[in-house]
Design a protein around this motif. Structure first.
Motif, PDB file in Angstrom:
ATOM      1  N   ALA A  47     -28.833  22.166  -8.117  1.00  0.00           N
ATOM      2  CA  ALA A  47     -27.950  21.006  -8.254  1.00  0.00           C
ATOM      3  C   ALA A  47     -28.010  20.530  -9.701  1.00  0.00           C
ATOM      4  N   GLY A  48     -26.851  20.392 -10.342  1.00  0.00           N
ATOM      5  CA  GLY A  48     -26.783  19.955 -11.727  1.00  0.00           C
ATOM      6  C   GLY A  48     -25.319  19.859 -12.162  1.00  0.00           C
ATOM      7  N   ARG A  49     -25.023  19.344 -13.317  1.00  0.00           N
ATOM      8  CA  ARG A  49     -25.896  18.942 -14.404  1.00  0.00           C
ATOM      9  C   ARG A  49     -26.800  17.779 -14.031  1.00  0.00           C
ATOM     10  N   CYS A  50     -26.346  16.898 -13.146  1.00  0.00           N
ATOM     11  CA  CYS A  50     -27.210  15.828 -12.647  1.00  0.00           C
ATOM     12  C   CYS A  50     -27.261  15.878 -11.130  1.00  0.00           C
ATOM     13  N   ALA A  51     -28.432  16.209 -10.601  1.00  0.00           N
ATOM     14  CA  ALA A  51     -28.631  16.150  -9.157  1.00  0.00           C
ATOM     15  C   ALA A  51     -28.575  14.699  -8.688  1.00  0.00           C
ATOM     16  N   ASN A  52     -28.295  14.548  -7.407  1.00  0.00           N
ATOM     17  CA  ASN A  52     -28.219  13.246  -6.752  1.00  0.00           C
ATOM     18  C   ASN A  52     -26.999  12.461  -7.241  1.00  0.00           C
ATOM     19  N   ARG A  53     -26.994  11.148  -6.990  1.00  0.00           N
ATOM     20  CA  ARG A  53     -25.786  10.353  -7.168  1.00  0.00           C
ATOM     21  C   ARG A  53     -25.781   9.561  -8.478  1.00  0.00           C
ATOM     22  N   ILE A  54     -24.587   9.441  -9.041  1.00  0.00           N
ATOM     23  CA  ILE A  54     -24.336   8.534 -10.161  1.00  0.00           C
ATOM     24  C   ILE A  54     -23.245   7.578  -9.711  1.00  0.00           C
ATOM     25  N   ALA A  55     -23.560   6.283  -9.757  1.00  0.00           N
ATOM     26  CA  ALA A  55     -22.682   5.257  -9.181  1.00  0.00           C
ATOM     27  C   ALA A  55     -21.299   5.275  -9.825  1.00  0.00           C
ATOM     28  N   LYS A  56     -20.292   5.357  -8.973  1.00  0.00           N
ATOM     29  CA  LYS A  56     -18.888   5.285  -9.367  1.00  0.00           C
ATOM     30  C   LYS A  56     -18.513   6.344 -10.405  1.00  0.00           C
ATOM     31  N   GLY A  57     -19.375   7.352 -10.574  1.00  0.00           N
ATOM     32  CA  GLY A  57     -19.068   8.437 -11.495  1.00  0.00           C
ATOM     33  C   GLY A  57     -18.932   8.000 -12.936  1.00  0.00           C
ATOM     34  N   LYS A  58     -19.669   6.956 -13.319  1.00  0.00           N
ATOM     35  CA  LYS A  58     -19.563   6.456 -14.689  1.00  0.00           C
ATOM     36  C   LYS A  58     -20.950   6.163 -15.254  1.00  0.00           C
ATOM     37  N   PHE A  59     -21.094   6.355 -16.553  1.00  0.00           N
ATOM     38  CA  PHE A  59     -22.279   5.902 -17.274  1.00  0.00           C
ATOM     39  C   PHE A  59     -21.906   5.722 -18.733  1.00  0.00           C
ATOM     40  N   THR A  60     -22.680   4.915 -19.431  1.00  0.00           N
ATOM     41  CA  THR A  60     -22.472   4.678 -20.858  1.00  0.00           C
ATOM     42  C   THR A  60     -23.660   5.225 -21.623  1.00  0.00           C
ATOM     43  N   LEU A  61     -23.366   5.997 -22.674  1.00  0.00           N
ATOM     44  CA  LEU A  61     -24.404   6.614 -23.489  1.00  0.00           C
ATOM     45  C   LEU A  61     -24.023   6.475 -24.952  1.00  0.00           C
ATOM     46  N   ASN A  62     -24.917   5.882 -25.727  1.00  0.00           N
ATOM     47  CA  ASN A  62     -24.686   5.653 -27.163  1.00  0.00           C
ATOM     48  C   ASN A  62     -23.353   4.952 -27.414  1.00  0.00           C
ATOM     49  N   GLY A  63     -23.075   3.957 -26.544  1.00  0.00           N
ATOM     50  CA  GLY A  63     -21.896   3.117 -26.729  1.00  0.00           C
ATOM     51  C   GLY A  63     -20.601   3.686 -26.192  1.00  0.00           C
ATOM     52  N   GLN A  64     -20.623   4.886 -25.652  1.00  0.00           N
ATOM     53  CA  GLN A  64     -19.409   5.505 -25.118  1.00  0.00           C
ATOM     54  C   GLN A  64     -19.511   5.646 -23.613  1.00  0.00           C
ATOM     55  N   GLU A  65     -18.434   5.259 -22.908  1.00  0.00           N
ATOM     56  CA  GLU A  65     -18.415   5.415 -21.450  1.00  0.00           C
ATOM     57  C   GLU A  65     -17.873   6.792 -21.085  1.00  0.00           C
ATOM     58  N   TYR A  66     -18.553   7.432 -20.142  1.00  0.00           N
ATOM     59  CA  TYR A  66     -18.136   8.739 -19.641  1.00  0.00           C
ATOM     60  C   TYR A  66     -17.754   8.608 -18.173  1.00  0.00           C
ATOM     61  N   THR A  67     -16.705   9.324 -17.786  1.00  0.00           N
ATOM     62  CA  THR A  67     -16.225   9.323 -16.414  1.00  0.00           C
ATOM     63  C   THR A  67     -16.388  10.718 -15.828  1.00  0.00           C
ATOM     64  N   LEU A  68     -17.100  10.783 -14.712  1.00  0.00           N
ATOM     65  CA  LEU A  68     -17.404  12.046 -14.056  1.00  0.00           C
ATOM     66  C   LEU A  68     -16.544  12.223 -12.807  1.00  0.00           C
ATOM     67  N   ALA A  69     -16.574  13.416 -12.254  1.00  0.00           N
ATOM     68  CA  ALA A  69     -15.858  13.693 -11.010  1.00  0.00           C
ATOM     69  C   ALA A  69     -16.439  12.862  -9.872  1.00  0.00           C
ATOM     70  N   ILE A  70     -15.568  12.330  -9.022  1.00  0.00           N
ATOM     71  CA  ILE A  70     -15.981  11.580  -7.827  1.00  0.00           C
ATOM     72  C   ILE A  70     -15.893  12.530  -6.631  1.00  0.00           C
ATOM     73  N   ASN A  71     -17.030  12.790  -5.984  1.00  0.00           N
ATOM     74  CA  ASN A  71     -17.018  13.767  -4.892  1.00  0.00           C
ATOM     75  C   ASN A  71     -17.916  13.365  -3.730  1.00  0.00           C
ATOM     76  N   ASN A  72     -18.303  12.080  -3.675  1.00  0.00           N
ATOM     77  CA  ASN A  72     -19.155  11.619  -2.578  1.00  0.00           C
ATOM     78  C   ASN A  72     -18.877  10.133  -2.356  1.00  0.00           C
ATOM     79  N   GLY A  73     -17.859   9.840  -1.513  1.00  0.00           N
ATOM     80  CA  GLY A  73     -17.437   8.447  -1.392  1.00  0.00           C
ATOM     81  C   GLY A  73     -16.974   7.960  -2.750  1.00  0.00           C
ATOM     82  N   PRO A  74     -17.505   6.829  -3.229  1.00  0.00           N
ATOM     83  CA  PRO A  74     -17.102   6.334  -4.546  1.00  0.00           C
ATOM     84  C   PRO A  74     -17.939   6.904  -5.684  1.00  0.00           C
ATOM     85  N   ASN A  75     -18.817   7.856  -5.381  1.00  0.00           N
ATOM     86  CA  ASN A  75     -19.822   8.283  -6.360  1.00  0.00           C
ATOM     87  C   ASN A  75     -19.685   9.746  -6.776  1.00  0.00           C
ATOM     88  N   HIS A  76     -20.406  10.073  -7.833  1.00  0.00           N
ATOM     89  CA  HIS A  76     -20.570  11.440  -8.317  1.00  0.00           C
ATOM     90  C   HIS A  76     -21.863  11.985  -7.718  1.00  0.00           C
TER      91      HIS A  76
END
Length: 346
Positions: free
Chosen positions: A73-102
């Protein structure tokens, strides 16, 4: 070591399956599609061999869809809320494939990629490599990952993960094998006795996302510090077990015991050691009997369980959790060992 053809992907890419064998009567079959472990065959207390993981006998069944049986399982195993995260000031949007989550890397995660194989016969090992391009499933950076599966004469399957990147990115790799140590001799896995070396777990909301609270397990149905069967308190846990445990001494990057499982019918014992800070214990709640695996076993609810060694769910959005961010110039390294044994009780 053995190599065999295992089928082709829809675009015609050939897939291989590899078998590692030791002198203890254990054999492990791994395909370079998703790094999937299709079989772990070990002897029971009477010397009878049996497959202790859930899987299929051909690639087409995996391609038709399954709940990550045996896969990386990767690049990130388990869930990321709403398929979004912010890194070094930039927001990234990931695929949603588990309810509202990545979940587990998205729609085409590492479990659905064909990895480049390299046989390492001197070590009785298989090395798999995959290059995930910048922007794949929404993740930043080109990530080069290697996973090495080694079967030792100490009857251990060692899984070593390494990765490098050219841009800061979150990474959280795990193996998603479903175990059933009864190997077909029981209707489900609920009679397995489980011990987990954890004193806390990550509390989750209705979407299975951590709230940030690390709650003590003591005095609750979540407590496996002393062995309990999976089924003994299952009804007291809403939805069943699908929780990340905070492993004791989980921050020192040393291999340590995370869990021990004993199956009384066959006497099989599975010990899990890991460098990871957490482990998702999952009781197969979403298995529903619609999938039939090797040896015509029907995978009904709670037929298998998972011990997914990992970083905590939703870590990119949880600054208090151990970081999953890999920066250029650094190397991601984690290891997990599954040790197989038997216990003969009078």
């Amino acid at each position: 070591m053995q190599e065999e053809n295992f089928g082709k992907t829809p675009d015609g890419t050939a897939v291989k399956r590899y078998t590692l064998i030791n002198q203890q009567g254990t054999s492990i079959k791994i395909t370079n599609y998703g790094g999937i472990i299709t079989h772990i065959i070990t002897p029971d207390k009477n010397g009878e061999a049996g497959n202790i993981v859930l899987g299929f006998d051909n690639l087409d069944t995996y391609l038709a869809g399954h709940p990550y049986f045996g896969a990386i399982a990767g690049r990130c195993a388990n869930r990321i809320a709403k398929g979004k995260f912010t890194l070094n000031g930039q927001e990234y949007t990931l695929a949603i494939n588990n309810g509202p989550n990545h979940l587990h890397g998205g729609l085409q995660g590492f479990d659905k990629q064909v990895w480049t194989p390299e046989m390492l016969p001197e070590q009785n090992a298989l090395k798999l490599t995959y290059i995930s391009k910048d922007g794949e499933e929404g993740y930043p950076g080109t990530l080069t990952s290697t996973v090495i599966y080694t079967l030792t004469e100490a009857n251990e399957l060692k899984i070593d993960y390494e990765a490098t990147t050219d841009k800061a990115t979150p990474i959280n790799l795990t193996n998603h094998s479903y175990f059933n140590l009864a190997a077909g001799q029981a209707e489900d896995a609920l009679n397995h006795e489980v011990m987990v070396q954890a004193d806390r777990y990550t509390v989750i909301d209705e979407n299975l996302i951590p709230t940030g609270e690390l709650r003590p397990v003591a005095g609750t149905p979540m407590d496996f510090a002393t062995p309990h069967t999976i089924g003994s308190r299952l009804t007291q846990v809403e939805g069943g077990y699908d929780h990340n445990y905070v492993l004791i001494n989980g921050q020192d990057k040393q291999l340590k015991l995370a869990a021990r499982v004993y199956e009384p019918l066959t006497g099989r014992v599975l010990e899990t050691y890991t460098t990871q800070p957490g482990m998702q214990f999952y009781s197969g709640n979403f298995l529903d009997g619609t999938l039939t695996g090797s040896d015509n076993k029907i995978f009904k609810k709670h037929y298998g369980f998972c011990l997914e060694t990992q970083h905590f769910p939703d870590s990119p959005n949880q600054p208090s959790f151990p970081s999953t961010i890999l920066n250029p110039g650094n190397t991601y390294k984690e290891s997990t060992v599954y040790r197989f044994a038997v216990r003969n009780e009078a």
